[in-house]
Scaffold this motif. Structure first.
Motif, PDB file in Angstrom:
ATOM      1  N   ARG A 308    -101.608 -14.798 104.437  1.00 34.50           N
ATOM      2  CA  ARG A 308    -100.253 -14.568 104.237  1.00 34.50           C
ATOM      3  C   ARG A 308     -99.692 -15.814 103.811  1.00 34.50           C
ATOM      4  N   ALA A 309     -99.997 -16.919 104.118  1.00 38.85           N
ATOM      5  CA  ALA A 309     -99.519 -18.415 103.535  1.00 38.85           C
ATOM      6  C   ALA A 309     -99.833 -18.575 102.058  1.00 38.85           C
ATOM      7  N   ILE A 310    -101.231 -18.056 101.681  1.00 42.75           N
ATOM      8  CA  ILE A 310    -101.401 -18.223 100.318  1.00 42.75           C
ATOM      9  C   ILE A 310    -100.519 -17.153  99.542  1.00 42.75           C
ATOM     10  N   GLU A 311    -100.378 -16.009 100.002  1.00 41.62           N
ATOM     11  CA  GLU A 311     -99.747 -14.902  99.315  1.00 41.62           C
ATOM     12  C   GLU A 311     -98.132 -15.388  99.067  1.00 41.62           C
ATOM     13  N   LEU A 312     -97.477 -16.113 100.218  1.00 43.30           N
ATOM     14  CA  LEU A 312     -96.169 -16.572  99.861  1.00 43.30           C
ATOM     15  C   LEU A 312     -96.144 -17.808  98.940  1.00 43.30           C
ATOM     16  N   THR A 313     -97.141 -18.339  98.713  1.00 42.36           N
ATOM     17  CA  THR A 313     -97.058 -19.742  98.011  1.00 42.36           C
ATOM     18  C   THR A 313     -96.945 -19.570  96.355  1.00 42.36           C
ATOM     19  N   GLY A 314     -95.554 -20.033  96.138  1.00 39.31           N
ATOM     20  CA  GLY A 314     -95.631 -19.737  94.356  1.00 39.31           C
ATOM     21  C   GLY A 314     -95.858 -21.090  93.630  1.00 39.31           C
ATOM     22  N   ASN A 315     -96.367 -22.186  94.334  1.00 34.08           N
ATOM     23  CA  ASN A 315     -96.826 -23.112  93.621  1.00 34.08           C
ATOM     24  C   ASN A 315     -98.321 -23.190  93.205  1.00 34.08           C
ATOM     25  N   ALA A 316     -98.844 -23.447  92.250  1.00 37.02           N
ATOM     26  CA  ALA A 316    -100.304 -23.127  92.031  1.00 37.02           C
ATOM     27  C   ALA A 316    -101.163 -24.191  92.509  1.00 37.02           C
ATOM     28  N   ALA A 317    -100.541 -25.663  92.747  1.00 36.97           N
ATOM     29  CA  ALA A 317    -101.295 -26.548  93.187  1.00 36.97           C
ATOM     30  C   ALA A 317    -101.582 -26.314  94.664  1.00 36.97           C
ATOM     31  N   GLU A 318    -100.292 -25.993  95.451  1.00 35.51           N
ATOM     32  CA  GLU A 318    -100.369 -25.828  96.857  1.00 35.51           C
ATOM     33  C   GLU A 318    -101.222 -24.531  97.211  1.00 35.51           C
ATOM     34  N   ARG A 319    -101.200 -23.575  96.378  1.00 36.17           N
ATOM     35  CA  ARG A 319    -101.954 -22.463  96.721  1.00 36.17           C
ATOM     36  C   ARG A 319    -103.649 -22.717  96.688  1.00 36.17           C
ATOM     37  N   GLU A 320    -103.808 -23.572  95.410  1.00 37.68           N
ATOM     38  CA  GLU A 320    -105.151 -24.174  95.486  1.00 37.68           C
ATOM     39  C   GLU A 320    -105.634 -24.807  96.770  1.00 37.68           C
ATOM     40  N   ALA A 321    -104.832 -25.625  97.329  1.00 40.67           N
ATOM     41  CA  ALA A 321    -105.132 -26.640  98.341  1.00 40.67           C
ATOM     42  C   ALA A 321    -104.924 -25.707  99.524  1.00 40.67           C
ATOM     43  N   LEU A 322    -104.238 -24.712  99.508  1.00 36.51           N
ATOM     44  CA  LEU A 322    -104.217 -23.965 100.836  1.00 36.51           C
ATOM     45  C   LEU A 322    -105.652 -23.035 100.922  1.00 36.51           C
ATOM     46  N   THR A 323    -106.162 -22.602  99.700  1.00 32.98           N
ATOM     47  CA  THR A 323    -107.346 -21.864  99.503  1.00 32.98           C
ATOM     48  C   THR A 323    -108.476 -22.587 100.109  1.00 32.98           C
ATOM     49  N   GLU A 324    -108.586 -23.885  99.548  1.00 25.20           N
ATOM     50  CA  GLU A 324    -109.771 -24.905  99.616  1.00 25.20           C
ATOM     51  C   GLU A 324    -109.732 -25.127 101.344  1.00 25.20           C
ATOM     52  N   ARG A 325    -108.210 -25.484 101.973  1.00 25.36           N
ATOM     53  CA  ARG A 325    -108.258 -25.701 103.283  1.00 25.36           C
ATOM     54  C   ARG A 325    -108.767 -24.533 104.094  1.00 25.36           C
ATOM     55  N   SER A 326    -108.497 -23.308 103.745  1.00 27.37           N
ATOM     56  CA  SER A 326    -108.954 -22.087 104.372  1.00 27.37           C
ATOM     57  C   SER A 326    -110.517 -22.199 104.581  1.00 27.37           C
ATOM     58  N   ARG A 327    -111.018 -22.329 103.200  1.00 32.35           N
ATOM     59  CA  ARG A 327    -112.390 -22.202 103.204  1.00 32.35           C
ATOM     60  C   ARG A 327    -113.271 -23.442 104.120  1.00 32.35           C
ATOM     61  N   ARG A 328    -112.550 -24.810 104.127  1.00 35.82           N
ATOM     62  CA  ARG A 328    -113.137 -25.741 104.980  1.00 35.82           C
ATOM     63  C   ARG A 328    -112.934 -25.475 106.492  1.00 35.82           C
ATOM     64  N   ALA A 329    -111.729 -24.937 106.768  1.00 34.23           N
ATOM     65  CA  ALA A 329    -111.509 -24.442 108.268  1.00 34.23           C
ATOM     66  C   ALA A 329    -112.324 -23.439 108.788  1.00 34.23           C
ATOM     67  N   LEU A 330    -112.639 -22.545 107.835  1.00 32.81           N
ATOM     68  CA  LEU A 330    -113.287 -21.308 108.464  1.00 32.81           C
ATOM     69  C   LEU A 330    -114.548 -20.937 108.007  1.00 32.81           C
ATOM     70  N   GLY A 331    -115.184 -22.012 106.988  1.00 33.85           N
ATOM     71  CA  GLY A 331    -116.554 -22.014 106.609  1.00 33.85           C
ATOM     72  C   GLY A 331    -116.726 -20.798 105.759  1.00 33.85           C
ATOM     73  N   ARG A 332    -115.763 -20.060 105.121  1.00 29.88           N
ATOM     74  CA  ARG A 332    -116.160 -18.953 104.451  1.00 29.88           C
ATOM     75  C   ARG A 332    -115.593 -19.181 102.867  1.00 29.88           C
TER      76      ARG A 332
END
Length: 332
Positions: A308-332
């Motif tokens: 949901r956070a990634i879906e709401l993010t209009g900023n490309a740099a922040e979206r990329e960072a959130l996606t990476e943070r999700s991968r690190r946090a969840l190992g997915r």
């Protein structure tokens, strides 16, 4: 400018009052025009972000946790009111400033916030907006050197902006506070902001901007992430929630409490926001909740919150960072 054209379209009867402030700055005049007390607070903020900050209507809507259609209506009504009430294009005289300045401080802060994390586009930062907000805050502080909140806002912006060089990597990707190279922080800005804050705190009981500046000062004085005084930061957010409650403050307080007392404490505070219909549109709520859920071991809940956070993010740099943070946090 759209607003100036709108103001000059109508009649040519009585001339508007002379600007007796002695301030020769068109942008500051424009801010005070947008923040005239004849306009409702929501309209003042929306109009300033649109006209002074240059934000598009969807960006203004996101900043104010509302819908685009509501924001279009609010802006149209505000422009009509300026014309109908013949609101003058000027900085108020000294005797008018106390009743006008705090709305101006609020919108200058929101202009800076949009520059600090741009709501859309490819880049995390809009340095032009950050610099303009700090410049306007300096002008207001010079106009009202005994106003503790004017000084508090300037201190808060300087202490926050001191971290700007370390907030992105060489590719422009966001760097989380815990990972920042503190040697890249602007120590001159930290020293100046701290001195202004200390002076402001001596002028009377602290207001919201002084409290936010104190939080930024605690981050600035910590030599590394593990030395951050999270209990004190959480206590200051508690005071901020008391004197200026808002969902934004609650989300930040929850993050600080989670650092001080554990993720379950932060999650319990966030749970109290879920009944507020605006919160589903507020990306930091979902990003903060995702991180705390991941830290508490709820991988499925964290994954949904990150989506949901990634879906709401209009900023490309922040979206990329959130996606990476999700991968690190969840190992997915």
């Amino acid at each position: 400018l759209l607003l100036l054209g709108l103001m000059r379209d109508e009649d040519t009867s009585d001339p508007e009052p002379l600007d007796r402030s002695g301030v020769d700055d068109d942008r500051l005049r424009l801010v005070f025009t947008c923040c005239h007390p004849a306009l409702g607070l929501d309209a003042r903020v929306a109009l300033t972000l649109r006209v002074v900050g240059g934000l598009e209507v969807p960006e203004v809507a996101r900043a104010l946790l509302t819908t685009e259609s509501t924001m279009y209506q609010r802006l149209v009504r505000a422009k009509r009111k300026i014309t109908a009430a013949r609101i003058p294009y000027r900085v108020p005289a000294a005797d008018e400033l106390p009743d006008r300045v705090h709305g101006v401080l609020h919108v200058i802060h929101l202009v800076y916030t949009e520059g600090h994390v741009a709501s859309s586009g490819d880049d995390l930062l809009r340095v032009d907006l950050c610099r303009e907000a700090i410049r306007l805050a300096r002008l207001v502080a010079d106009l009202m050197p005994a106003d503790a909140e004017a000084l508090g806002l300037l201190a808060h912006l300087l202490l926050t902006d001191a971290r700007r060089a370390a907030r992105t990597d060489a590719r422009g990707r966001p760097v989380a506070l815990e990972d920042q190279d503190r040697g890249r922080w602007d120590r001159d800005a930290v020293v100046e902001g701290t001195a202004i804050l200390e002076h402001a705190l001596g002028l009377g009981p602290p207001g919201p901007f002084q409290v936010q500046a104190a939080i930024a000062a605690l981050h600035a004085e910590a030599p590394h992430w593990d030395a951050t005084d999270w209990p004190q930061i959480a206590a200051l957010y508690g005071e901020l929630a008391r004197i200026a409650p808002s969902p934004v403050v609650t989300v930040n307080r929850a993050a600080a409490l989670a650092m001080a007392d554990g993720p379950h404490v932060g999650l319990a505070l966030l749970a109290g926001l879920e009944a507020d219909e605006r919160i589903d549109r507020y990306q930091p709520f979902h990003a903060t909740r995702a991180e705390l859920l991941a830290r508490s071991g709820d991988s499925d809940g964290a994954a949904a919150a990150y989506r949901r956070a990634i879906e709401l993010t209009g900023n490309a740099a922040e979206r990329e960072a959130l996606t990476e943070r999700s991968r690190r946090a969840l190992g997915r």
